[in-house]
Design an enzyme around this catalytic site. Structure first.
Site, PDB file in Angstrom:
ATOM      1  N   GLU A 250      39.914  33.295  35.559  1.00 44.74           N
ATOM      2  CA  GLU A 250      39.083  32.315  34.843  1.00 44.74           C
ATOM      3  C   GLU A 250      40.030  31.506  33.970  1.00 44.74           C
ATOM      4  O   GLU A 250      40.454  31.972  32.908  1.00 44.74           O
ATOM      5  CB  GLU A 250      38.041  33.049  33.982  1.00 44.74           C
ATOM      6  CG  GLU A 250      36.973  33.767  34.778  1.00 44.74           C
ATOM      7  CD  GLU A 250      35.972  32.827  35.436  1.00 44.74           C
ATOM      8  OE1 GLU A 250      35.974  31.627  35.118  1.00 44.74           O
ATOM      9  OE2 GLU A 250      35.193  33.301  36.277  1.00 44.74           O
ATOM     10  N   CYS A 284      36.856  26.466  27.574  1.00 40.53           N
ATOM     11  CA  CYS A 284      37.526  26.170  28.841  1.00 40.53           C
ATOM     12  C   CYS A 284      36.820  25.107  29.666  1.00 40.53           C
ATOM     13  O   CYS A 284      37.450  24.272  30.307  1.00 40.53           O
ATOM     14  CB  CYS A 284      37.624  27.445  29.663  1.00 40.53           C
ATOM     15  SG  CYS A 284      36.027  28.262  29.849  1.00 40.53           S
ATOM     16  N   GLU A 462      32.335  34.869  37.721  1.00 43.44           N
ATOM     17  CA  GLU A 462      31.720  35.815  36.793  1.00 43.44           C
ATOM     18  C   GLU A 462      30.218  35.526  36.766  1.00 43.44           C
ATOM     19  O   GLU A 462      29.768  34.465  37.171  1.00 43.44           O
ATOM     20  CB  GLU A 462      32.345  35.687  35.398  1.00 43.44           C
ATOM     21  CG  GLU A 462      33.816  36.095  35.439  1.00 43.44           C
ATOM     22  CD  GLU A 462      34.460  36.339  34.088  1.00 43.44           C
ATOM     23  OE1 GLU A 462      34.205  35.577  33.152  1.00 43.44           O
ATOM     24  OE2 GLU A 462      35.242  37.311  33.993  1.00 43.44           O
TER      25      GLU A 462
END
Ligand code: NAD
Length: 488
Positions: A250, A284, A462
């Protein structure tokens, strides 16, 4: 003045001192106060955690899913009961505003335990009919020992998003939080123990990159789930390759948010603000390249500027604060360097981008949310992840042009589209090369929806049931009911 507490490792169901004998300080980004001296895991501590996890795995993976799920759901309810205490820890570690943290960090962590606790009993393979004399089936089996390595911006959420699916599938977990935000991982370990998790199933190791590397290179760890920057992700991926580990990555982003001329302008501005200034821009998936149609560009910028300038920059522990300090002085310098660079590159700084003094938080590194207009796609502020409250606005004229410009990046974490024309919204989203796209909103990540990146922003997903695929391996079993054919 009381001495800062020691923050232990957590191995084999209990807090432990590091064998390494080393430790490091953890500081509050708002006040500079030392929060704790953190035990630093060395190679022998990693080894100890691996041994504990291997034993824990034997016991945990032998339980039926329904029993594993019960422990996870109990952990979810303890997380919810203690949400304010845990949220305050997160604010002290990460500098995030308390107005965001109970919901964005703690509730979203609890959601993961509730969701994966609920589906732990439904992990299953498939049946394959091979005619009257044979059939085959598959089993979804745990990987063994999974390691999580986390970033500092959403410490508890990251720990929970990795741990909940890993444990639901029957794995053991070794988690290394970021060295900047280590506290809540230990709290999570205590909560899991209280919820009935057998010892050794969830372990916490503290440390910097070196500790992360001991983990990524350990031959008996079966999977690494990493959240962090692209450059570190590349190193972890290379280290994991040596023993061919499973990986979830990630990583960072520089995501586009496209605002067409028929957008509801106030909603589009709200989304652009959430997409750039929530958690001081340290997210992010942020939509930091905002493409606004030329017909509404000036109106959009005027509304945005007045709303951004009304944001309250202050002590993150105050309920009224919208913008807390950046994580540390070095990161602040990096972000301010990008502000200087943007000006140098010829972008127009229409608002913010200044260091702000906050009374009572003199050691914190606060800045006003920065808005650049007149940006060009090739400017460094439009190409590189800044990870702070810096928005770059570009204007565009037509759909095909903006899609090409939006996709012209090595990243592919997320993207957003604002328009009232739903046919256009879906057409554009279909062409965007990004793992998570929002239509007429931004940055919402409900636990039932997969999250992860395209291109260099990541590998794997995820959240949602699909996350279980990344924490299990498939075994195929062929079953013969007839005779064995043999030509010899
Ligand atoms: P980072 O890459 O500097 O560090 C992440 C983690 O890796 C830390 O725990 C660190 O100690 C560890 N680490 C450092 N070097 C290592 C090595 N060689 N081997 C193993 N581990 C090592 O990232 P950061 O500054 O903590 O976080 C910010 C970055 O994280 C941003 O790029 C952001 O986009 C990204 N991020 C991504 C997501 C996502 O879900 N895609 C979520 C949050 C943050």
């Amino acid at each position: 003045m009381s001495r800062p507490k020691k923050l232990p490792l957590y191995i084999d169901g209990r807090p432990q001192k590091a064998i390494s004998g080393k430790s490091f300080g953890n500081f509050n980004p708002a006040t500079g106060a030392k929060l704790s001296e953190v035990e630093q895991a060395g190679r022998r501590d990693v080894e100890k955690a691996v041994q504990a996890a291997r034993k824990g795995f034997q016991e945990w993976s032998a339980l039926p899913g329904i029993e594993r799920g019960r422990v996870l759901k109990k952990a979810a309810s303890i997380l919810r009961e203690r949400r304010m205490e845990l949220a305050e820890i997160e604010v002290r570690d990460a500098g995030k505003p308390i107005a965001e943290t109970p919901e964005a960090d703690i509730d979203s962590g609890a959601d993961a335990f509730e969701f994966f606790g609920g589906i732990a009993a439904d992990i299953k393979g498939s049946h394959h009919d091979l005619g009257s004399d044979a059939f085959a089936y598959t089993r979804r089996e745990p990987l063994g020992i999974c390691a999580g390595i986390g970033a500092w911006n959403y410490p508890m959420q990251i720990a929970c998003w990795k741990t909940a699916p890993a444990l639901a599938a029957g794995n053991a977990m070794i988690f290394k939080p970021s060295e900047q935000t280590p506290t809540n991982a230990v709290k999570l370990a205590e909560i899991l123990t209280e919820a009935g998790l057998p010892k050794g199933v969830f372990n916490v190791l503290h440390g910097r990159g070196e500790t992360g590397q001991f983990i990524a290179t350990h031959p008996d760890i079966d999977k690494i789930s990493f959240t962090g920057s692209v450059p570190t992700g590349r190193k972890v991926l290379a280290d994991a390759a040596a023993s061919v580990k499973h990986v979830t990555m990630e990583l960072g982003g520089k995501s586009p948010l496209i605002v067409f001329e028929d957008s509801q302008i106030h909603n589009a501005v709200s989304a652009a603000m959430n997409a750039n200034f929530y958690t001081q821009g340290e997210i992010c998936s942020n939509g930091t390249r905002v493409y606004v149609h030329e017909d509404i560009h000036d109106a959009f910028v005027a509304i945005l500027k007045s709303r951004a300038e009304a944001m309250v920059i202050g002590d993150p522990m105050d309920q009224g604060t919208h913008v807390g300090p950046l994580i540390n002085a070095d990161h602040f310098e990096k972000v301010m360097e990008y502000v200087r660079l943007g000006i140098e590159e010829g972008a127009h700084l229409v608002s913010g981008g200044e260091k702000i003094a906050v009374e009572g938080c003199e050691k914190g590194s606060f800045m006003s949310p920065a808005i650049f207009t007149a940006c060009q796609d090739d400017m460094r502020i439009c190409r590189e992840e800044i990870f702070g409250p810096v928005m770059s606005i570009m204007s565009f004229r037509d759909e095909e042009e903006v899609v090409n410009r939006a996709n012209d990046t090595e990243f592919g974490l997320a993207a957003g589209v604002f328009t009232q024309n739903l046919a256009r919204a879906h057409r554009v989203v279909g062409k965007l090369r990004a793992g998570t796209c929002w239509i007429n909103n931004y940055n919402l990540t409900p636990v039932g929806v997969p999250f992860g990146g395209y291109k260099q922003s990541g590998i794997g997903r995820e959240n949602a049931a699909v996350a279980l695929d990344h924490f299990t391996q498939l075994k195929s079993v062929y079953v013969e009911l007839g005779d064995v054919e043999c030509g010899y």
